[in-house]
Design a protein around this motif. Structure first.
Motif, short mmCIF file in Angstrom:
data_model
loop_
_atom_site.label_atom_id
_atom_site.label_comp_id
_atom_site.label_asym_id
_atom_site.label_seq_id
_atom_site.Cartn_x
_atom_site.Cartn_y
_atom_site.Cartn_z
N ASN A 59 0.83 -1.20 0.00
CA ASN A 59 0.00 0.00 0.00
C ASN A 59 0.87 1.25 0.00
OD1 ASN A 59 -2.49 -1.23 -0.04
ND2 ASN A 59 -2.73 -1.24 2.18
N LYS A 60 0.40 2.29 -0.64
CA LYS A 60 1.10 3.56 -0.62
C LYS A 60 0.68 4.31 0.64
CE LYS A 60 1.43 3.97 -5.66
NZ LYS A 60 1.09 4.78 -6.85
N TYR A 61 1.64 4.53 1.52
CA TYR A 61 1.32 5.15 2.81
C TYR A 61 2.02 6.49 2.96
CZ TYR A 61 5.92 3.26 4.09
OH TYR A 61 7.27 2.96 4.13
N LEU A 62 1.48 7.31 3.86
CA LEU A 62 2.18 8.50 4.34
C LEU A 62 2.93 8.15 5.63
CD1 LEU A 62 -0.35 11.47 3.90
CD2 LEU A 62 1.68 10.96 2.54
N ILE A 63 2.16 7.60 6.60
CA ILE A 63 2.74 7.07 7.82
C ILE A 63 2.27 5.63 7.93
CG2 ILE A 63 2.89 7.25 10.32
CD1 ILE A 63 2.42 10.21 10.12
N LYS A 64 3.19 4.71 7.87
CA LYS A 64 2.84 3.30 7.78
C LYS A 64 2.03 2.86 9.00
CE LYS A 64 4.72 -1.03 6.09
NZ LYS A 64 5.93 -1.71 5.59
N GLY A 65 0.89 2.25 8.71
CA GLY A 65 0.01 1.78 9.77
C GLY A 65 -0.96 2.83 10.27
N ARG B 223 -10.12 1.80 7.27
CA ARG B 223 -10.86 1.09 6.22
C ARG B 223 -10.06 -0.08 5.67
NH1 ARG B 223 -15.28 2.96 3.88
NH2 ARG B 223 -14.81 5.15 4.34
N ASP B 224 -8.75 0.09 5.51
CA ASP B 224 -7.95 -0.94 4.86
C ASP B 224 -6.72 -1.37 5.65
OD1 ASP B 224 -9.51 -1.12 2.44
OD2 ASP B 224 -8.71 0.84 1.89
N MET B 225 -6.70 -1.05 6.96
CA MET B 225 -5.56 -1.44 7.79
C MET B 225 -6.06 -1.92 9.15
SD MET B 225 -2.76 1.62 7.18
CE MET B 225 -3.92 3.00 7.30
N PRO B 226 -5.24 -2.67 9.88
CA PRO B 226 -5.61 -3.03 11.26
C PRO B 226 -5.81 -1.76 12.09
CG PRO B 226 -3.74 -4.34 10.53
CD PRO B 226 -3.96 -3.29 9.48
N CYS B 227 -6.82 -1.78 12.94
CA CYS B 227 -7.15 -0.61 13.75
C CYS B 227 -6.61 -0.81 15.16
CB CYS B 227 -8.66 -0.40 13.77
SG CYS B 227 -9.20 1.16 14.46
N ASP B 228 -5.27 -0.72 15.30
CA ASP B 228 -4.67 -1.08 16.58
C ASP B 228 -3.52 -0.17 16.99
OD1 ASP B 228 -2.83 -1.81 14.68
OD2 ASP B 228 -2.67 -3.91 15.26
N HIS C 233 10.75 12.48 7.64
CA HIS C 233 11.42 11.87 8.78
C HIS C 233 10.49 10.86 9.44
CE1 HIS C 233 14.50 15.33 9.68
NE2 HIS C 233 14.59 14.85 8.45
N ASP C 234 11.03 9.76 9.91
CA ASP C 234 10.20 8.80 10.64
C ASP C 234 9.45 9.52 11.75
OD1 ASP C 234 11.10 6.83 9.03
OD2 ASP C 234 12.20 5.72 10.56
N TRP C 235 8.19 9.13 11.94
CA TRP C 235 7.33 9.76 12.95
C TRP C 235 7.27 8.87 14.19
CZ3 TRP C 235 2.03 8.58 14.52
CH2 TRP C 235 1.46 9.58 15.34
N HIS C 236 8.13 9.18 15.16
CA HIS C 236 8.15 8.46 16.44
C HIS C 236 8.18 6.94 16.25
CE1 HIS C 236 7.47 12.34 18.29
NE2 HIS C 236 6.44 12.53 17.49
N GLY C 237 9.10 6.51 15.39
CA GLY C 237 9.29 5.08 15.16
C GLY C 237 8.49 4.50 14.02
N CYS C 238 7.64 5.29 13.38
CA CYS C 238 6.83 4.81 12.25
C CYS C 238 7.43 5.32 10.94
CB CYS C 238 5.39 5.30 12.37
SG CYS C 238 4.52 4.67 13.83
N LYS C 239 7.46 4.46 9.94
CA LYS C 239 8.02 4.83 8.64
C LYS C 239 7.15 5.89 7.96
CE LYS C 239 10.22 0.35 7.87
NZ LYS C 239 10.24 -0.88 7.04
N VAL C 240 7.81 6.84 7.31
CA VAL C 240 7.12 7.94 6.62
C VAL C 240 7.57 7.99 5.17
CG1 VAL C 240 6.93 10.46 6.44
CG2 VAL C 240 6.80 9.35 8.68
N ASP C 241 6.60 8.08 4.26
CA ASP C 241 6.88 8.34 2.85
C ASP C 241 6.26 9.69 2.56
OD1 ASP C 241 7.46 8.29 0.18
OD2 ASP C 241 6.03 6.70 -0.34
N GLY C 242 7.05 10.75 2.75
CA GLY C 242 6.51 12.09 2.81
C GLY C 242 6.51 12.88 1.53
N GLY C 243 6.32 14.17 1.69
CA GLY C 243 6.25 15.11 0.58
C GLY C 243 5.72 16.43 1.10
N ASP D 283 -2.85 6.42 4.86
CA ASP D 283 -2.56 6.05 3.47
C ASP D 283 -2.58 7.29 2.58
OD1 ASP D 283 -2.09 3.36 3.69
OD2 ASP D 283 -4.16 2.75 3.25
N ARG D 284 -1.84 7.21 1.47
CA ARG D 284 -1.84 8.31 0.50
C ARG D 284 -3.22 8.45 -0.15
NH1 ARG D 284 2.79 10.52 -1.99
NH2 ARG D 284 4.66 10.12 -0.75
N GLY D 285 -3.60 9.70 -0.37
CA GLY D 285 -4.84 9.99 -1.09
C GLY D 285 -6.11 9.70 -0.33
#
Length: 344
Positions: A17-23, A215-220, A56-66, A26-28
């Motif tokens: 999935n294309k994410y902004l902050i993983k977990g 909607r499309d990810m675990p809610c945890d 930059h990673d957000w408190h341990g979460c991967k970021v695909d930014g812009g 999501d993008r868009g």
């Protein structure tokens, strides 16, 4: 239409999935971050936005930014001071966000009516933001009523138009309703439309950000933080001007909230227990706590004026409503018409 038909045998899983902050985001997509007044929603949204803009990673979460556009519809000079506080405490984050493109739009948009959504799209023509934050929904409703499905539907359509035109994820900052357990304030049409909901709650000085819908990810997901004060300078009277920055913290157990009538019912239970409490024997009853008959508890509720009405039906309804709410919250247990307090 026929060209879009896909036989079942051709369906394959989407593993990336294309994410902004993983977990988290999501993008868009379309998200809402909500919480009570003064819980720190703008601090949270700015911290998240700046990390996305900086990639930059957000408190341990991967970021695909812009690039990010932050529409600050409320807060006045507060949002400027909050950014300045981050600049002083995390200059590298601000430098990277500035280089990649973080834009502040300190204005009120009417995203319920016609015109402002198109104006924003036109202003961003040629830009490729990955995130647009609208802070807050209340300030962006114009003359609309957030409690009606019609006006909320118009707001959602404008958000969808912005997403479609820009390709950006749109995050809306919103307030909790009177009953926090029912989520964000206003029409349920909003919750049906969003892909992600993030709730902010405060326990003492720790704020907990928790996903309530995905909607499309675990809610945890849970992110706990405190707000650390930052001195910015002195005003013309010589008084200190401060703001704050987000600082990650350990998650804490939430305090159970009770309403006014529930508090009265608990006080009545305590008084009833003091005068009529008894130990009950059996596997269904607590071995270390006293119990009281329901009829006695209800009598004490009447003596405490739990219900404002005089009629028997009104008093009975008020008692059962408070009793059931306290049971659902795990504060009171009832077995065989005896009640006891579970948690102090």
């Amino acid at each position: 239409m026929a060209t879009k038909l896909r036989p079942l045998s051709s369906v394959r899983p989407v593993l990336n999935n294309k994410y902004l902050i993983k977990g988290w985001l999501d993008r868009g997509a379309f998200s809402v971050t909500y919480g009570e007044s003064n819980v720190g929603k703008t601090f949270f949204a700015l911290d998240l936005s700046l990390h996305i803009a900086a990639s930059h990673d957000w408190h341990g979460c991967k970021v695909d930014g812009g690039s990010v556009v932050y529409v600050a519809g409320e807060g006045g000079s507060g949002v400027l001071n909050r950014i300045e506080a981050v600049k002083r405490e995390h200059p590298d984050l601000i430098a990277a966000a500035s280089e990649n493109g973080f834009s502040l739009l300190p204005t009120v948009l009417d995203l319920c009516g016609i015109g402002d959504a198109g104006a924003l799209i036109e202003a961003l023509r040629g830009a490729v933001p990955v995130l647009i934050v609208v802070d807050t929904l209340a300030r962006a409703m114009g003359a609309g009523d957030e409690n009606t499905a019609t006006d909320m539907g118009a707001f959602v359509r404008n958000i969808d138009a912005i997403r479609e035109a820009t390709g950006a994820h749109v995050m809306v900052i919103h307030h909790s309703g009177k009953d926090a357990s029912k989520g964000a304030r206003g029409s349920s049409a909003l919750r049906g439309a969003v892909d992600t909901e993030i709730e902010l709650t405060r326990t003492d000085n720790v704020v907990m950000a928790e996903t309530r819908k995905q909607r499309d990810m675990p809610c945890d997901k849970v992110f706990a933080y405190t707000l650390r004060s930052v001195f910015l300078g002195n005003d013309v009277d010589g008084d200190a001007v401060t703001s704050a920055v987000v600082e990650q913290a350990e998650a804490v157990s939430k305090k159970i909230r009770v309403s006014g009538q529930q508090k009265i019912a608990l006080q009545a239970l305590a008084d009833a227990m003091a005068h009529h409490g008894e130990k009950k024997h059996g596997d269904m009853f607590p071995q270390t706590r006293q119990c009281v008959p329901l009829v006695v508890w209800r009598d004490y509720c009447d003596r405490h004026s739990l219900s404002g009405g005089e009629g028997e039906s009104t008093r009975r309804t008020a008692f059962h409503k408070a009793k059931n709410a306290l049971q659902e919250k795990g504060i009171v247990r009832v077995v065989d018409d005896f009640a006891w307090r579970c948690e102090e």
